[in-house]
Motif scaffolding. Structure first.
Motif, short mmCIF file in Angstrom:
data_model
loop_
_atom_site.label_atom_id
_atom_site.label_comp_id
_atom_site.label_asym_id
_atom_site.label_seq_id
_atom_site.Cartn_x
_atom_site.Cartn_y
_atom_site.Cartn_z
N GLU A 90 -18.17 -11.24 85.34
CA GLU A 90 -19.21 -10.25 85.41
C GLU A 90 -20.43 -10.96 85.94
O GLU A 90 -20.65 -12.12 85.66
N TRP A 125 -30.37 -5.20 70.23
CA TRP A 125 -29.31 -6.13 70.59
C TRP A 125 -29.59 -6.68 71.97
O TRP A 125 -29.55 -5.97 72.97
N THR A 126 -29.91 -7.91 72.00
CA THR A 126 -30.22 -8.51 73.29
C THR A 126 -29.26 -9.65 73.55
O THR A 126 -28.54 -10.10 72.67
N GLU A 127 -29.30 -10.06 74.76
CA GLU A 127 -28.50 -11.23 75.09
C GLU A 127 -29.42 -12.26 75.70
O GLU A 127 -30.50 -11.95 76.18
N SER A 128 -28.98 -13.47 75.67
CA SER A 128 -29.77 -14.52 76.29
C SER A 128 -28.82 -15.48 76.95
O SER A 128 -27.81 -15.88 76.39
N SER A 129 -29.19 -15.82 78.13
CA SER A 129 -28.34 -16.73 78.88
C SER A 129 -28.47 -18.13 78.33
O SER A 129 -29.55 -18.56 77.92
N PHE A 152 -22.71 -18.96 80.41
CA PHE A 152 -22.46 -17.68 79.79
C PHE A 152 -23.67 -17.26 78.98
O PHE A 152 -24.58 -18.05 78.74
N SER A 153 -23.65 -16.02 78.61
CA SER A 153 -24.75 -15.47 77.84
C SER A 153 -24.20 -14.95 76.53
O SER A 153 -23.05 -14.56 76.44
N ILE A 154 -25.05 -14.99 75.55
CA ILE A 154 -24.63 -14.48 74.26
C ILE A 154 -25.54 -13.34 73.85
O ILE A 154 -26.66 -13.22 74.31
N GLY A 155 -25.03 -12.56 72.98
CA GLY A 155 -25.83 -11.50 72.38
C GLY A 155 -25.47 -11.39 70.92
O GLY A 155 -24.41 -11.86 70.50
N GLY A 156 -26.33 -10.78 70.18
CA GLY A 156 -26.05 -10.55 68.78
C GLY A 156 -26.67 -11.59 67.88
O GLY A 156 -27.44 -12.42 68.32
N TYR A 212 -21.74 -12.62 70.31
CA TYR A 212 -20.75 -12.22 71.29
C TYR A 212 -21.11 -12.75 72.67
O TYR A 212 -22.28 -12.90 72.99
N THR A 220 -21.68 -12.13 76.24
CA THR A 220 -22.00 -10.93 76.99
C THR A 220 -21.74 -11.09 78.47
O THR A 220 -21.46 -10.12 79.15
N ARG A 221 -21.86 -12.28 78.96
CA ARG A 221 -21.59 -12.50 80.37
C ARG A 221 -20.97 -13.88 80.53
O ARG A 221 -21.29 -14.79 79.79
N VAL A 222 -20.18 -13.98 81.53
CA VAL A 222 -19.64 -15.28 81.90
C VAL A 222 -19.86 -15.45 83.38
O VAL A 222 -19.42 -14.62 84.18
N MET A 232 -15.74 -12.56 78.65
CA MET A 232 -16.77 -11.63 78.21
C MET A 232 -16.25 -10.84 77.02
O MET A 232 -15.11 -10.40 77.01
N HIS A 284 -29.76 -14.98 66.27
CA HIS A 284 -29.57 -15.18 67.70
C HIS A 284 -30.12 -16.55 68.13
O HIS A 284 -29.46 -17.30 68.86
N ARG A 333 -28.32 -19.82 69.79
CA ARG A 333 -28.76 -20.42 71.05
C ARG A 333 -29.00 -21.90 70.90
O ARG A 333 -28.62 -22.71 71.74
N LEU A 351 -25.93 -23.89 70.64
CA LEU A 351 -25.15 -23.98 71.86
C LEU A 351 -25.83 -24.81 72.93
O LEU A 351 -25.18 -25.37 73.80
#
Lengths: 597, 128
Positions: A199, A271-275, B31-35, B56, B58-60, B73, B90, B94, B97
């Motif tokens: 993605e 709910w956010t995401e962070s790279s 990758f990205s994480i969420g939650g 979780y 969220t993106r790879v 993902m 969160h 981060r 990681l």
């Protein structure tokens, strides 16, 4: 000899090994042994047969999924490989953006839904098209199918586009189908090459076709080719399509999702995401920049940046706590070391305080604390887990417990209301720690509130005089130790400021507690008083002596209750100390899970 | 993947070892994480159980370190280098990681397909 043979009948294995040097025994035993071997052979063959059958089943299942019969398929001589019909049904996983939201039954929604599905069908058809090892007829028919689907997609997109125009682009997903139109029939090459889970990480610039396509066509469409997604048909979660809105998705922007706009009281942040490609420090910098803006007196309405970043905008009021431990009633004459100790035990944690100062009072792992606004990781977390009074009681209550039992004047005040505007009231910002007895709401007695506030402020002013009033807006932690003999025992680091609100108990904090109006009134009255009080020396003891008036209030039955709680909590201190050794860990308490690895 | 607090969690997990990629002066994971505990779990599009406050993926990033390691993902991160990730905020995730001094992160992740595969193999194969 006969006896021997009889034994061999019953126990042939032993005979075989032990009596092998004796020819008579061997010949005698061979017949029985072959009989046994035959039986064994038979059973082995049976199990082999079972295994082969199982392998066949496996291979057929694999072939159903992949379309190719595995080479491991056990073929008996002359047996033809089974014909496997592949692709039993198909389910399509729609990505979140494709799921139409909005009024049900509206033509646009219908078209959107159909389009979302059609996109998947089209993509599936395209994948079928580019599949290898198919004969020509199949290929041709698939090609035709693909073209048909493509045409249908275009039609749907066109109609959706028209509908959107009519609706004045008021759809929740205005730009959804339009970018796709551009590349829906552009190059077919890149899509099928994309792995199942790719993605796009980059935010889609509106002009970049591939990025948009990757998002619109989430490639998880083929349960057949990728069995992993077979069971999840349609993803219908209310995921807010952040990508569409925020330009820097993988930056900290999404992390610090503008908190002022979404500020429901005490709720988990969106709910956010962070790279994880961004170094962690960077986010901190961005926070501190927010911090600096927030710290200016003019913008005292701005919430502390940490909560901003965490998206927990309503927390700071509960974060802040002020704790007083007034021991003046015992009449102990003030001693110099006692004052010194008060100095040490006073902690003000607010976002404006430099990190090193903030973390001075903690004995959590330094690396966890550094640079963090008053949101504390590490051992302090236990105060989040348990009721907020624990943070006090486990510190001061454990040490001064006897004194507090004797002179139960420890005051915990909290006002969860939002901070007021800028003004001369130094106490607008800081919320007061609320003692457990006040958490039940009705028992809160506002009568002695102002006096305590005054006392607390005097303490604060005494030790943090140069600080601007607005600096104190977040948290205060004032702790007056027990008698002088207790003082040496208390290391300064015992005193910690904890983020008081429990993440799990937001409701209680929100609903109970003095209303903001009340607090403001108190603050005003305090300010009024304080002006009268100004010329006085700011000795703690003097001011405390003034406070003697309110002693009867403090001797209320509730105080006993508090005392009891402190005693209970004292027993927890050891346990929490243990926890404190863990780097960055915390215990959930009570019903919360313990997150130990 | 839901769990009752205080009860042991059962999950089929996969080990994913991500070799961080040095890019400029910092390491990237791809990758990205969420939650996290501090985020609203209802909005998590990847979780089955909408009360799950886990972390979780969220993106790879395509061809990024995480993808090479097999992260997908929607994976739920259970542990990072042995640290629990099911009850963290969160930011804590981060931090865990993106430790600068660690080149490698070893994750334990769980995903639906893993659970399904295990379930499948346990329940035998449907007749065809």
């Amino acid at each position: 000899m006969e006896g021997y043979g009889e034994t061999s009948d019953t126990d042939s294995g032993i005979i075989l090994h032990s009596g092998s040097d004796s020819p008579t025994v061997t010949t005698k035993d061979v017949t029985t042994h072959t009989r046994a071997m035959k039986l064994k052979h038979q059973s082995l063959q049976d199990s082999l047969q079972l295994c082969v059958l199982e392998l066949k089943k496996l291979c057929i299942r694999e072939a159903e999924l992949t379309g190719k019969l595995s080479a491991d398929y056990p073929l008996a001589p002359g047996e033809a490989p089974p014909k496997v019909r592949r692709r039993i049904g198909a389910s399509f996983q729609l990505d979140e953006q494709s799921i139409p939201r909005g009024p049900k039954g509206s033509p646009l929604t219908l078209v959107d839904a159909e389009l979302a599905l059609q996109l998947k069908i089209y993509e599936a058809a395209r994948r079928l098209c580019r599949e290898e090892h198919q004969n020509k007829a199949v290929r041709r028919s698939r090609l035709q199918q693909c073209k048909r689907e493509e045409k249908r997609v275009k039609e749907l997109q066109e109609s959706a586009f028209q509908l959107r125009l009519q609706h004045g682009r008021s759809s929740p997903l205005p730009a959804f189908s339009i970018p796709f139109r551009e590349h829906g029939h552009s190059d077919d090459s890149s899509l099928s090459d994309s792995p199942v889970v790719d993605e796009d990480v980059h935010p889609p610039p509106p002009s970049s076709g591939p990025a948009c396509r990757d998002q619109n066509q989430l490639p998880q469409t083929f349960p057949v080719s990728s069995p992993s997604t077979a069971d999840s048909a349609i993803l219908s979660s209310p995921f807010t399509p952040r990508r569409a809105g925020s330009p820097g998705l993988d930056s900290m922007l999404s992390f610090c999702s503008n908190p002022e706009s979404e500020a429901p009281p005490i709720q988990p942040s969106p709910w956010t995401e962070s790279s994880l490609d961004q170094p962690f420090q960077k986010t901190k910098k961005s926070r501190s920049s927010t911090k600096s803006t927030a710290s200016s007196p003019a913008s005292s309405q701005v919430l502390p940046p940490l909560e901003a970043c965490l998206g927990n905008p309503s927390l700071p009021q509960q974060l802040s706590q002020l704790q007083l431990s007034d021991r003046l009633a015992n009449g102990t004459p003030p001693t110099p070391e006692l004052r010194l100790h008060r100095n040490l035990s006073l902690r003000i944690s607010n976002p404006e305080t430099p990190p090193e100062e903030r973390s001075r009072g903690h004995y959590g792992p330094p690396e966890t604390m550094r640079g963090y606004p008053p949101y504390h990781y590490g051992p302090q977390e236990n105060s989040e887990d348990s009721h907020s009074e624990h943070s006090f009681s486990t510190r001061s209550g454990s040490v001064c417990q006897e004194q507090q039992g004797e002179f139960p004047r420890a005051r915990h005040l909290q006002h969860p209301g939002p901070t007021g505007g800028p003004g001369p009231h130094a106490f607008q910002g800081p919320a007061l720690y609320q003692s457990p007895r006040y958490q039940s709401g009705p028992s809160f007695n506002p009568g002695h509130y102002p006096g305590d506030v005054a006392y607390a402020l005097d303490l604060v002013r005494g030790y943090h005089g140069p600080r601007a009033p607005s600096n104190r807006r977040d948290c205060m932690y004032v702790e007056v130790p027990g008698p002088a003999m207790m003082a040496p025992r208390r290391a300064p680091q015992e005193v910690r400021l904890s983020r008081s609100p429990s993440l799990w108990e937001p409701q209680r904090y929100r609903s109970n507690g003095p209303p903001r109006q009340l607090v403001d009134d108190h603050l005003k009255s305090w300010h009024h008083r304080n002006q009268f009080r100004e010329p006085r020396p700011r000795s703690l003891d003097r001011q405390g002596a003034v406070r003697v008036k309110t002693v009867p209030d403090w001797m209320s039955p509730l105080t006993h209750n508090q005392r009891y709680q402190e005693q209970v909590l004292k027993s927890r201190v050891q346990q929490q100390r243990l926890v404190d050794d863990g780097p960055g860990r915390w215990f959930g308490e009570d019903s919360k899970a313990v997150s130990l690895v | 993947m839901a769990f009752v607090p205080g009860q042991p969690v059962t999950a089929v997990v996969q080990r994913v070892e991500i070799q961080k990629l040095c890019q400029g002066d910092h390491l990237i994971l791809g990758f990205s994480i969420g939650g996290g505990m501090d985020q609203d779990p209802v909005q998590n599009p990847y979780s089955e159980d909408k009360t799950d406050k886990g972390i979780y993926v969220t993106r790879v990033t395509p061809n990024g370190p995480a993808e090479k390691a097999g992260l997908m993902m929607g994976d739920k991160i259970m542990q990072v280098n042995g640290w629990d990730m099911t009850m963290v905020t969160h930011d804590q995730a981060r931090k865990r990681l993106t430790k600068k001094k660690e080149d490698v992160v070893r994750l334990l992740v769980t995903r639906k397909s893993l659970e399904d595969a295990v379930k499948h193999s346990m329940s035998g194969y449907p007749k065809h």
